[in-house]
Design an enzyme around this catalytic site. Structure first.
Site, PDB file in Angstrom:
ATOM      1  N   TYR A  56      29.533  41.993  30.864  1.00 39.34           N
ATOM      2  CA  TYR A  56      29.850  43.178  31.736  1.00 39.34           C
ATOM      3  C   TYR A  56      28.420  43.973  31.598  1.00 39.34           C
ATOM      4  CZ  TYR A  56      35.084  44.394  31.036  1.00 39.34           C
ATOM      5  OH  TYR A  56      35.915  44.239  30.952  1.00 39.34           O
ATOM      6  N   GLY A  98      24.191  40.715  36.063  1.00 40.86           N
ATOM      7  CA  GLY A  98      25.378  39.704  36.113  1.00 40.86           C
ATOM      8  C   GLY A  98      25.549  38.383  36.529  1.00 40.86           C
ATOM      9  N   ASN A 118      39.523  44.413  41.419  1.00 41.12           N
ATOM     10  CA  ASN A 118      38.259  44.559  40.768  1.00 41.12           C
ATOM     11  C   ASN A 118      37.499  43.548  42.602  1.00 41.12           C
ATOM     12  OD1 ASN A 118      35.882  44.428  39.707  1.00 41.12           O
ATOM     13  ND2 ASN A 118      35.988  44.070  38.390  1.00 41.12           N
ATOM     14  N   GLU A 119      37.479  44.600  43.761  1.00 38.37           N
ATOM     15  CA  GLU A 119      36.689  43.853  43.933  1.00 38.37           C
ATOM     16  C   GLU A 119      35.417  43.396  44.346  1.00 38.37           C
ATOM     17  OE1 GLU A 119      37.694  45.771  48.452  1.00 38.37           O
ATOM     18  OE2 GLU A 119      40.180  46.273  47.312  1.00 38.37           O
ATOM     19  N   TYR A 157      32.735  36.371  42.500  1.00 39.88           N
ATOM     20  CA  TYR A 157      32.679  35.234  41.820  1.00 39.88           C
ATOM     21  C   TYR A 157      33.309  34.437  42.834  1.00 39.88           C
ATOM     22  CZ  TYR A 157      32.790  36.937  36.738  1.00 39.88           C
ATOM     23  OH  TYR A 157      32.180  38.043  35.791  1.00 39.88           O
ATOM     24  N   LYS A 203      31.496  34.084  45.577  1.00 37.52           N
ATOM     25  CA  LYS A 203      30.322  33.553  46.437  1.00 37.52           C
ATOM     26  C   LYS A 203      29.881  32.456  45.241  1.00 37.52           C
ATOM     27  CE  LYS A 203      26.453  36.483  45.400  1.00 37.52           C
ATOM     28  NZ  LYS A 203      25.823  37.078  45.077  1.00 37.52           N
TER      29      LYS A 203
END
Length: 172
Positions: A98, A109, A136-137, A143, A145
């Site tokens: 987060y 991130g 949670n697009e 992830y 990518k």
């Protein structure tokens, strides 16, 4: 902004961990969930007592992303039996990454994910995995990518609301 560092945290950091955990979870999900479900989750899963017990678990590790003394985001990794499922000896779970809302889009991130992958490789894990809420697009795209692929799903309970998390993994 100066150099961002990732450091492992301990019980000394409990107050800061509670604060960042509650802040980032709320920022990420409050607009799309009922307040009572959010409050129930925060009080049960991100309380001082709960986070202290997670910090005390030798198979869980927490890390802060920091710039000087400011905490920008955090990471929680699980191995062995502390994994929420897939209790595979040769895997590492990213239970939480987060980042505070005002620091999104600053590659924090990515820094935390790269740190996770490095730790998993050092521990000679076969794969690293995580669960992402199906709606949670932004996270799913992030992830994907980075080479993670959906392989399953499970229920995630937020208060009284049963939601679906997609399980994603990356072979190392």
């Amino acid at each position: 902004m100066g150099e961002i560092k990732v450091r492992k945290i301990t019980s000394v950091d409990l107050t800061d961990l509670v604060k960042i955990s509650r802040q980032t979870f709320t920022e990420t999900f409050e607009e799309v969930n009922f307040e009572e479900d959010m409050q129930k989750y925060l009080s049960e899963n991100l309380s001082e007592e709960q986070l202290q017990s997670e910090l005390d678990n030798p198979e869980s590790e927490f890390y802060f992303a920091e710039n000087k003394d400011e905490i920008l985001g955090y990471l929680k990794l699980n191995s062995g039996n502390s994994q929420t499922e897939n209790k595979n000896e040769n895997s590492i779970e990213i239970e939480r990454i987060y980042v505070r809302k005002e620091f999104l889009r600053m590659k924090i991130g990515q820094l935390l994910l790269d740190h996770s992958i490095q730790i998993a490789k050092e521990k000679k894990a076969e794969f690293i995995w995580l669960g992402v809420w199906e709606h949670n697009e932004r996270a799913l795209k992030f992830y994907g990518k980075n080479g993670f692929e959906v392989y399953s799903k499970h229920d995630f309970v937020l208060g009284k609301d049963v939601q679906t998390d997609l399980l994603m993994k990356m072979n190392l």
